[in-house]
Design a protein around this motif. Sequence first.
Motif, mmCIF file in Angstrom:
data_model
loop_
_atom_site.group_PDB
_atom_site.id
_atom_site.type_symbol
_atom_site.label_atom_id
_atom_site.label_comp_id
_atom_site.label_asym_id
_atom_site.label_seq_id
_atom_site.Cartn_x
_atom_site.Cartn_y
_atom_site.Cartn_z
ATOM 1 N N ILE A 1 -11.344 36.507 18.691
ATOM 2 C CA ILE A 1 -12.791 36.377 18.379
ATOM 3 C C ILE A 1 -12.969 34.812 18.485
ATOM 4 O O ILE A 1 -12.371 34.056 17.892
ATOM 5 C CB ILE A 1 -13.015 36.770 17.029
ATOM 6 C CG1 ILE A 1 -12.669 38.234 16.856
ATOM 7 C CG2 ILE A 1 -14.639 36.622 16.596
ATOM 8 C CD1 ILE A 1 -12.915 38.659 15.297
ATOM 9 N N LEU A 2 -14.027 34.378 19.264
ATOM 10 C CA LEU A 2 -14.397 32.964 19.304
ATOM 11 C C LEU A 2 -15.759 32.868 18.923
ATOM 12 O O LEU A 2 -16.534 33.431 18.967
ATOM 13 C CB LEU A 2 -14.345 32.698 20.705
ATOM 14 C CG LEU A 2 -13.108 32.536 21.756
ATOM 15 C CD1 LEU A 2 -13.224 32.013 23.052
ATOM 16 C CD2 LEU A 2 -12.244 31.818 20.980
ATOM 17 N N ARG A 3 -15.753 32.092 17.742
ATOM 18 C CA ARG A 3 -17.117 31.917 17.011
ATOM 19 C C ARG A 3 -17.636 30.485 17.472
ATOM 20 O O ARG A 3 -17.211 29.404 17.369
ATOM 21 C CB ARG A 3 -16.851 31.743 15.704
ATOM 22 C CG ARG A 3 -15.855 32.910 14.929
ATOM 23 C CD ARG A 3 -16.041 33.102 13.352
ATOM 24 N NE ARG A 3 -14.938 34.031 13.029
ATOM 25 C CZ ARG A 3 -15.484 35.465 12.954
ATOM 26 N NH1 ARG A 3 -16.980 35.633 13.358
ATOM 27 N NH2 ARG A 3 -14.759 36.451 12.324
ATOM 28 N N CYS A 4 -18.694 30.576 18.403
ATOM 29 C CA CYS A 4 -19.098 29.603 19.185
ATOM 30 C C CYS A 4 -20.672 29.219 18.504
ATOM 31 O O CYS A 4 -21.262 30.052 18.065
ATOM 32 C CB CYS A 4 -19.429 30.101 20.548
ATOM 33 S SG CYS A 4 -17.901 30.732 21.402
ATOM 34 N N VAL B 1 -21.935 25.799 25.166
ATOM 35 C CA VAL B 1 -21.158 25.936 24.087
ATOM 36 C C VAL B 1 -20.944 24.600 23.461
ATOM 37 O O VAL B 1 -20.222 23.649 23.969
ATOM 38 C CB VAL B 1 -19.766 26.398 24.373
ATOM 39 C CG1 VAL B 1 -18.985 26.550 23.079
ATOM 40 C CG2 VAL B 1 -19.865 27.832 24.885
ATOM 41 N N GLN B 2 -21.544 24.175 22.142
ATOM 42 C CA GLN B 2 -21.191 23.076 21.440
ATOM 43 C C GLN B 2 -19.757 23.029 20.390
ATOM 44 O O GLN B 2 -19.158 21.891 20.384
ATOM 45 C CB GLN B 2 -22.459 22.621 20.330
ATOM 46 C CG GLN B 2 -23.666 22.752 21.311
ATOM 47 C CD GLN B 2 -23.680 21.223 22.116
ATOM 48 O OE1 GLN B 2 -22.685 20.452 22.017
ATOM 49 N NE2 GLN B 2 -24.832 21.047 22.905
ATOM 50 N N GLU B 3 -19.611 23.870 19.811
ATOM 51 C CA GLU B 3 -18.365 24.140 19.067
ATOM 52 C C GLU B 3 -17.823 25.403 19.281
ATOM 53 O O GLU B 3 -18.606 26.415 19.610
ATOM 54 C CB GLU B 3 -18.592 23.767 17.726
ATOM 55 C CG GLU B 3 -19.169 22.364 17.363
ATOM 56 C CD GLU B 3 -19.516 22.425 15.823
ATOM 57 O OE1 GLU B 3 -19.185 23.139 14.980
ATOM 58 O OE2 GLU B 3 -20.042 21.341 15.449
ATOM 59 N N VAL B 4 -16.328 25.519 19.080
ATOM 60 C CA VAL B 4 -15.523 26.903 19.261
ATOM 61 C C VAL B 4 -14.654 26.747 17.997
ATOM 62 O O VAL B 4 -13.901 25.839 17.846
ATOM 63 C CB VAL B 4 -14.821 26.894 20.361
ATOM 64 C CG1 VAL B 4 -14.145 28.371 20.584
ATOM 65 C CG2 VAL B 4 -15.959 27.084 21.595
ATOM 66 N N ARG B 5 -14.813 27.709 17.265
ATOM 67 C CA ARG B 5 -13.534 28.019 16.433
ATOM 68 C C ARG B 5 -12.958 29.389 16.695
ATOM 69 O O ARG B 5 -13.597 30.497 17.106
ATOM 70 C CB ARG B 5 -14.134 28.159 14.960
ATOM 71 C CG ARG B 5 -12.873 28.314 13.930
ATOM 72 C CD ARG B 5 -13.585 27.869 12.464
ATOM 73 N NE ARG B 5 -14.759 28.614 12.250
ATOM 74 C CZ ARG B 5 -14.896 29.804 11.694
ATOM 75 N NH1 ARG B 5 -13.843 30.511 11.511
ATOM 76 N NH2 ARG B 5 -16.013 30.308 11.563
ATOM 77 N N VAL B 6 -11.736 29.249 16.789
ATOM 78 C CA VAL B 6 -10.799 30.613 17.012
ATOM 79 C C VAL B 6 -10.485 31.434 16.167
ATOM 80 O O VAL B 6 -9.924 30.847 14.828
ATOM 81 C CB VAL B 6 -9.522 30.074 17.854
ATOM 82 C CG1 VAL B 6 -8.549 31.131 18.071
ATOM 83 C CG2 VAL B 6 -9.706 29.581 19.034
ATOM 84 N N ASP B 7 -10.715 32.834 16.002
ATOM 85 C CA ASP B 7 -10.225 33.735 15.048
ATOM 86 C C ASP B 7 -9.754 34.701 15.475
ATOM 87 O O ASP B 7 -9.711 34.805 16.790
ATOM 88 C CB ASP B 7 -11.741 33.992 14.229
ATOM 89 C CG ASP B 7 -11.246 34.844 12.804
ATOM 90 O OD1 ASP B 7 -10.228 34.894 12.563
ATOM 91 O OD2 ASP B 7 -12.376 35.249 11.944
ATOM 92 N N ARG B 8 -9.138 35.800 14.775
ATOM 93 C CA ARG B 8 -8.515 36.889 15.531
ATOM 94 C C ARG B 8 -8.479 38.170 14.493
ATOM 95 O O ARG B 8 -8.636 37.773 13.098
ATOM 96 C CB ARG B 8 -7.117 36.582 15.646
ATOM 97 C CG ARG B 8 -6.121 35.946 14.683
ATOM 98 C CD ARG B 8 -4.902 36.064 14.773
ATOM 99 N NE ARG B 8 -4.204 37.534 15.192
ATOM 100 C CZ ARG B 8 -3.164 37.957 15.582
ATOM 101 N NH1 ARG B 8 -2.303 36.848 15.994
ATOM 102 N NH2 ARG B 8 -2.823 39.149 15.988
ATOM 103 N N LEU B 9 -8.234 39.252 14.892
ATOM 104 C CA LEU B 9 -8.074 40.283 13.932
ATOM 105 C C LEU B 9 -6.585 40.283 13.543
ATOM 106 O O LEU B 9 -5.758 39.910 14.376
ATOM 107 C CB LEU B 9 -8.115 41.708 14.969
ATOM 108 C CG LEU B 9 -9.659 41.807 15.422
ATOM 109 C CD1 LEU B 9 -9.922 43.242 16.329
ATOM 110 C CD2 LEU B 9 -10.796 42.238 14.005
ATOM 111 N N PRO B 10 -6.323 40.983 12.652
ATOM 112 C CA PRO B 10 -4.751 41.067 12.166
ATOM 113 C C PRO B 10 -4.056 41.534 13.351
ATOM 114 O O PRO B 10 -4.222 42.815 13.665
ATOM 115 C CB PRO B 10 -4.935 41.877 11.010
ATOM 116 C CG PRO B 10 -6.082 41.666 10.375
ATOM 117 C CD PRO B 10 -7.013 41.720 11.671
#
Length: 422
Positions: free
Chosen positions: A197-200, A207-216
Amino acid sequence: MAVRSPVALPVVLPGATEPRLGVEAELRRRGWETAEAPAAADLLVVCGSPSPEEDRRLDTLLRTMSRPAARVDVTRPADAARALDEGFAVLRAGAASRSASPEGHENAVGGEHEAHPGKGSASAGPGHGPHHEHEEPGHPGHDETGGHGHSGHEGHTMSTVAGLPMADRAADRDGLSLDRLNLPLGPVLPDWPAGLILRCALQGDIVQEVRVDRLPGPPDGTSFWNEPWSRAARGEPVERGVAARRRCAAHLDSLGRLLSLAGRSDTAGRLRRLRDDVLAGAPSGHCGEPLRALTERVERSRTLRWGLAGLGRLPAERARRRGVTGPALEADGDAHDRLLSWSREARRAVRDLDDRRPLPTGRLIGPRGTVGGTVPPSQALLDVLPELLTGTELGCARLVVASLDPDLDEPVAVPATEDAHA
């Protein structure tokens, strides 16, 4: 007529690479289309074993699909055919009920959760009746791309209308105050790394900012693509041909993702058929010439070079500083350079498919980099993603991700945040 040839939406959970490969091969054998979004699909194909929370979100996703709709779960490659048959039967029964029912779709099989056949190794869980807790599409906890509406809620100040997040104001690179919209990409997207999951944060289409997330991920952190090298790192005897076969198939899989997103679905399909042949044990002589012809055509394509050149530029020096190893380091360039690196490595690997000699136990280099070290190779790819995506157009972001193709089945981690949930 609408369900004569179902349109499938595969949803790949972390740790489900083998079921995904089985589903892709079976869908291709039947000639069934795959959807780009839930609204275009009528068969939700879940690859892997969802947790209760994931199962609930998948049911919410199912409710966004047009009726009749069905869901099946596939946990083993061998179960793919049976699961698709079951889903097809539910769709046909749902279509018949809809045409015969004077009340319309509400009473049809496949209307609410009746489309969700009994859970087993091949199909989804027991039907969830009306008592099941609902969260309607567009609720702040969900979004159309399979991410969650809590993404990017900086201080939870974003306003919502009818449950949909609205844009806030923020300064852009020129100091102007422009609309800024928080949009998650993934985890339910075609040709997308499972669980990512990329929270943009977007201003316009930039795209100004990106935070990396993921499912377990799976508890053991086992990667299908790294399996031969992981075994060798534990001291088990592994033949060179076994490792070459897995490397070749992994690169063909990555090439297929990138080419599919770049508009070359026919070439991607041929490479995926070769990938399946390689994994099925086809000899080097059977795969070598078709692979050479396909990859050389890809490498000579001017339109691919024009479309991918300059995207996600990662020079070797910078990659080395960030801990990147493997093809992304050797490519020493942009998304097109990484495509060329996969293509050439696949051709080299196919020559060794029948090599029975033992794999050397020194430095073990898997499809995405050094295996058995302190940091999984895909961890460095995830860590470098935000800086490669920041400043790119949204339409190019998925191409950059596909050109790195991180494997979240490796024991990778993402920074913990208060709204990072699956």
